[in-house]
Design a protein around this motif. Structure first.
Motif, PDB file in Angstrom:
ATOM      1  N   ASP A 188       0.927  -1.048  -0.155  1.00  0.00           N
ATOM      2  CA  ASP A 188       0.185  -0.090   0.021  1.00  0.00           C
ATOM      3  C   ASP A 188       0.865   1.322  -0.006  1.00  0.00           C
ATOM      4  OD1 ASP A 188      -0.878   0.790   3.473  1.00  0.00           O
ATOM      5  OD2 ASP A 188       0.802  -0.368   2.423  1.00  0.00           O
ATOM      6  N   ARG A 221      -3.470  -2.237  -1.098  1.00  0.00           N
ATOM      7  CA  ARG A 221      -4.400  -3.006  -0.218  1.00  0.00           C
ATOM      8  C   ARG A 221      -4.074  -2.803   1.115  1.00  0.00           C
ATOM      9  NH1 ARG A 221      -3.984  -8.536  -1.649  1.00  0.00           N
ATOM     10  NH2 ARG A 221      -5.827  -8.761  -0.441  1.00  0.00           N
ATOM     11  N   ASN A 222      -5.212  -2.893   2.026  1.00  0.00           N
ATOM     12  CA  ASN A 222      -5.086  -2.719   3.488  1.00  0.00           C
ATOM     13  C   ASN A 222      -4.840  -4.069   4.177  1.00  0.00           C
ATOM     14  OD1 ASN A 222      -5.606  -0.286   2.988  1.00  0.00           O
ATOM     15  ND2 ASN A 222      -7.582  -0.465   3.682  1.00  0.00           N
ATOM     16  N   GLN A 243      -7.221  -5.232   7.033  1.00  0.00           N
ATOM     17  CA  GLN A 243      -8.621  -5.607   6.621  1.00  0.00           C
ATOM     18  C   GLN A 243      -8.641  -6.978   6.048  1.00  0.00           C
ATOM     19  OE1 GLN A 243     -10.354  -2.814   3.951  1.00  0.00           O
ATOM     20  NE2 GLN A 243     -12.292  -3.748   3.860  1.00  0.00           N
ATOM     21  N   THR A 244      -7.493  -7.076   5.251  1.00  0.00           N
ATOM     22  CA  THR A 244      -7.845  -8.397   4.703  1.00  0.00           C
ATOM     23  C   THR A 244      -7.103  -9.751   4.860  1.00  0.00           C
ATOM     24  OG1 THR A 244      -5.610  -8.067   3.345  1.00  0.00           O
ATOM     25  CG2 THR A 244      -7.745  -7.078   2.210  1.00  0.00           C
ATOM     26  N   GLU A 285      -2.812   2.883   5.869  1.00  0.00           N
ATOM     27  CA  GLU A 285      -4.099   2.296   5.409  1.00  0.00           C
ATOM     28  C   GLU A 285      -5.290   3.031   5.380  1.00  0.00           C
ATOM     29  OE1 GLU A 285      -2.881  -2.425   6.922  1.00  0.00           O
ATOM     30  OE2 GLU A 285      -4.359  -1.196   8.146  1.00  0.00           O
ATOM     31  N   ALA A 286      -6.096   3.045   4.244  1.00  0.00           N
ATOM     32  CA  ALA A 286      -7.143   3.472   3.940  1.00  0.00           C
ATOM     33  C   ALA A 286      -7.783   3.123   2.944  1.00  0.00           C
ATOM     34  CB  ALA A 286      -7.029   5.091   4.256  1.00  0.00           C
ATOM     35  N   GLN A 287      -8.968   3.553   2.603  1.00  0.00           N
ATOM     36  CA  GLN A 287      -9.693   3.203   1.121  1.00  0.00           C
ATOM     37  C   GLN A 287      -9.016   4.101   0.227  1.00  0.00           C
ATOM     38  OE1 GLN A 287     -13.997   3.983   1.218  1.00  0.00           O
ATOM     39  NE2 GLN A 287     -14.128   3.094  -0.955  1.00  0.00           N
ATOM     40  N   ASP A 288      -8.804   3.190  -0.994  1.00  0.00           N
ATOM     41  CA  ASP A 288      -8.148   3.821  -2.387  1.00  0.00           C
ATOM     42  C   ASP A 288      -9.044   5.143  -2.668  1.00  0.00           C
ATOM     43  OD1 ASP A 288      -6.371   1.750  -2.069  1.00  0.00           O
ATOM     44  OD2 ASP A 288      -6.652   1.186  -4.088  1.00  0.00           O
ATOM     45  N   THR A 289      -8.282   6.267  -2.872  1.00  0.00           N
ATOM     46  CA  THR A 289      -9.002   7.246  -3.448  1.00  0.00           C
ATOM     47  C   THR A 289      -7.866   8.522  -3.658  1.00  0.00           C
ATOM     48  OG1 THR A 289     -10.781   8.570  -3.144  1.00  0.00           O
ATOM     49  CG2 THR A 289      -9.374   8.395  -1.187  1.00  0.00           C
ATOM     50  N   ASN A 299     -19.862   8.107   1.259  1.00  0.00           N
ATOM     51  CA  ASN A 299     -19.131   8.053   0.022  1.00  0.00           C
ATOM     52  C   ASN A 299     -18.285   9.107  -0.365  1.00  0.00           C
ATOM     53  OD1 ASN A 299     -19.925   5.275  -0.133  1.00  0.00           O
ATOM     54  ND2 ASN A 299     -21.873   5.757  -1.053  1.00  0.00           N
ATOM     55  N   LEU A 334     -15.540  10.288  -1.085  1.00  0.00           N
ATOM     56  CA  LEU A 334     -14.248  10.118  -1.349  1.00  0.00           C
ATOM     57  C   LEU A 334     -13.452  11.255  -1.703  1.00  0.00           C
ATOM     58  CD1 LEU A 334     -14.872   6.536  -3.171  1.00  0.00           C
ATOM     59  CD2 LEU A 334     -14.060   6.952  -0.803  1.00  0.00           C
TER      60      LEU A 334
END
Length: 471
Positions: free
Chosen positions: A96, A128-129, A132-133, A145-149, A244, A246
């Motif tokens: 990431d 990817r995190n 989480q995975t 780590e965070a949501q892709d954006t 959402n 983002l």
């Protein structure tokens, strides 16, 4: 943008490129809060790519041109590969990364308005995190780590008064840049050494901290040479009514208010950025006390609106609501050893504790502590080695609910989770830092598998490498 790993790996060959030699570059402040004085460097200051402060030098003249107008452009890339070697949800590794771009403007030079600073920053989060995975832990393995954006992060204006003894900041802000901050804890990779676990889990959407920010006003005042006070009020939910969001452009003021205040007491601080050289070799330290209060409504983790346990088959399933939420915290950073007051080698320790009521919060207590050795080896003045521990205690009503479910059948009862981290930062050159890291988590998931509450998680062991590049 190429990853920081690629940039560091190619640096040795790029360093021989004559076209970049002797390129002047303006000095860059390390953080948005730094004073924005632009220091022009002589044309012979830089000897080549390898020894530059920034990989891209003056960006073809862009940085000196911006400097004429009081503006500073900073671009950084953090790339990492972390792998889980045992336990958790599954073994394996992930990449990431985080690209951050920040533009700061000194309004005194740009507009003739003394004491003003304008700041805007953006984030590109990619990869990817691992937590989480692969892990399922509460002490998440990486602070990026965070949501892709790609999103707007901060957008604010700060104005100082009374010979810089007071300043006011207004706009979209990230609290983890100023509040609950530990200087030595920032050495570590695990998220909870940055923005701590308690506000991360107890405030709506984690509160206004990376990767989110929120509209608000912050006032800072220097009460005495050693004592500083910070206070702020911010919107209560950084995502607001748009889950959402983002882009980071949902400027919201409709979800209650978050109030925060902090007192900072600093001792034996260096003057004008220089190390203390007095005969006593007094060691610097910073101590902070603070609290936050949110005026919204918070659901009880265990009790429904009739007083029954939510695990009871007769429960309405509607949690009881509590008005308001709060937490108290304390932070300490203290250098404890420095053999030479003019040298880099030193040992510093830190501790940070936070508490909140367990009847409305998932986490009721969080703490971390550690030790950092600066300049661990001769000739490696900019390296750091550290060992630290971070701890999460689950709120009493959440643990009680798990016990209620456990009385009905197999069910994991969440109690606490602890992560031990060892790390080493290696300063490859002025613009690239490599960081080796290892983390072991005890009682992963606090005693419960998030994918299957009836099963526990095995303890996790994470190793990895991070690269930080300043462009």
């Amino acid at each position: 943008m190429k990853s920081a790993f690629i940039a560091c790996a190619c640096a040795a060959s790029v360093a021989t490129t004559a076209a970049f030699a002797d390129t002047p570059v303006d000095a860059q402040p390390e953080a948005p809060e730094a004073d924005l004085a632009i220091h022009a460097q002589p044309s012979t200051f830089w000897t080549g790519v390898w020894s530059r402060q920034n990989l891209l030098g003056d960006m073809g003249g862009l940085r000196p041109w911006l400097g004429q107008y009081g503006a500073t452009l900073s671009i950084t890339e953090t790339s990492e590969y972390l792998a889980n070697l045992r336990g958790g949800l599954k073994t394996g590794g992930t990449y990431d990364g985080l690209t951050t771009a920040t533009l700061t403007v000194d309004t005194s030079k740009a507009l003739g308005v003394p004491g003003g600073t304008f700041n805007v920053s953006g984030l590109n989060i990619h990869g990817r995190n691992l937590s989480q995975t692969n892990l399922g832990t509460l002490n998440t393995a990486s602070g990026i780590e965070a949501q892709d954006t790609t999103r707007l992060w901060e957008l604010w204006y700060q104005q100082s008064f009374l010979d810089k003894r007071v300043d006011v900041k207004i706009g979209q802000q990230s609290l983890d840049q100023e509040f609950i901050v530990s200087q030595y804890a920032a050495t570590f990779v695990n998220t909870m050494f940055g923005w701590p676990a308690l506000p991360s889990y107890d405030l709506p959407n984690g509160g206004p901290a990376y990767p989110l920010a929120d509209l608000g006003v912050r006032v800072r005042g220097q009460i005495t040479p050693n004592l500083t006070a910070l206070a702020g009020v911010f919107d209560g939910d950084p995502l607001g009514n748009n889950p959402n969001n983002l882009s980071g452009t949902n400027f919201n003021l409709h979800n209650g208010a978050l109030y925060i205040g902090e007192l900072q007491y600093a001792v034996n601080q260096p003057a004008d950025g220089q190390m203390d050289t007095g005969p006593s070799n007094a060691l610097p330290g910073t101590y902070k006390l603070g609290l936050w209060y949110h005026n919204g409504r918070f659901a009880d983790p265990r009790v429904d609106d009739t007083g029954l346990s939510l695990a009871n088959p007769a429960s309405t399933g509607v949690p009881q609501q509590h008005h308001g939420n709060y937490s108290f915290y304390a932070v300490a950073d203290q250098m404890v050893w420095r053999p030479d007051p003019t040298g880099a080698k030193s040992v510093g320790v830190f501790a940070r504790v936070m508490g909140a009521p367990g009847d409305r919060n998932f986490v009721s207590f969080a703490a971390n502590a550690g030790v950092v050795l600066k300049g661990p080896f001769d000739g490696r003045d900019n390296d750091s080695a550290g060992l630290a521990l971070t701890y999460i205690r689950i709120g009493s009503h959440t643990t009680d609910l798990d016990q209620d479910y456990a009385a009905l059948g197999p069910y994991g009862v969440r109690t606490n989770e602890t992560t031990l981290e060892a790390t080493y930062q290696y300063q490859l050159n002025p613009w690239c830092v490599l960081q080796a890291d290892a983390q072991y988590t005890f009682n992963a998931g606090a005693g419960q598998n998030p994918s299957d509450p009836t099963q526990p998680l095995r303890n996790t062991f994470v190793v990895g490498m991070r690269a930080n590049v300043t462009f």
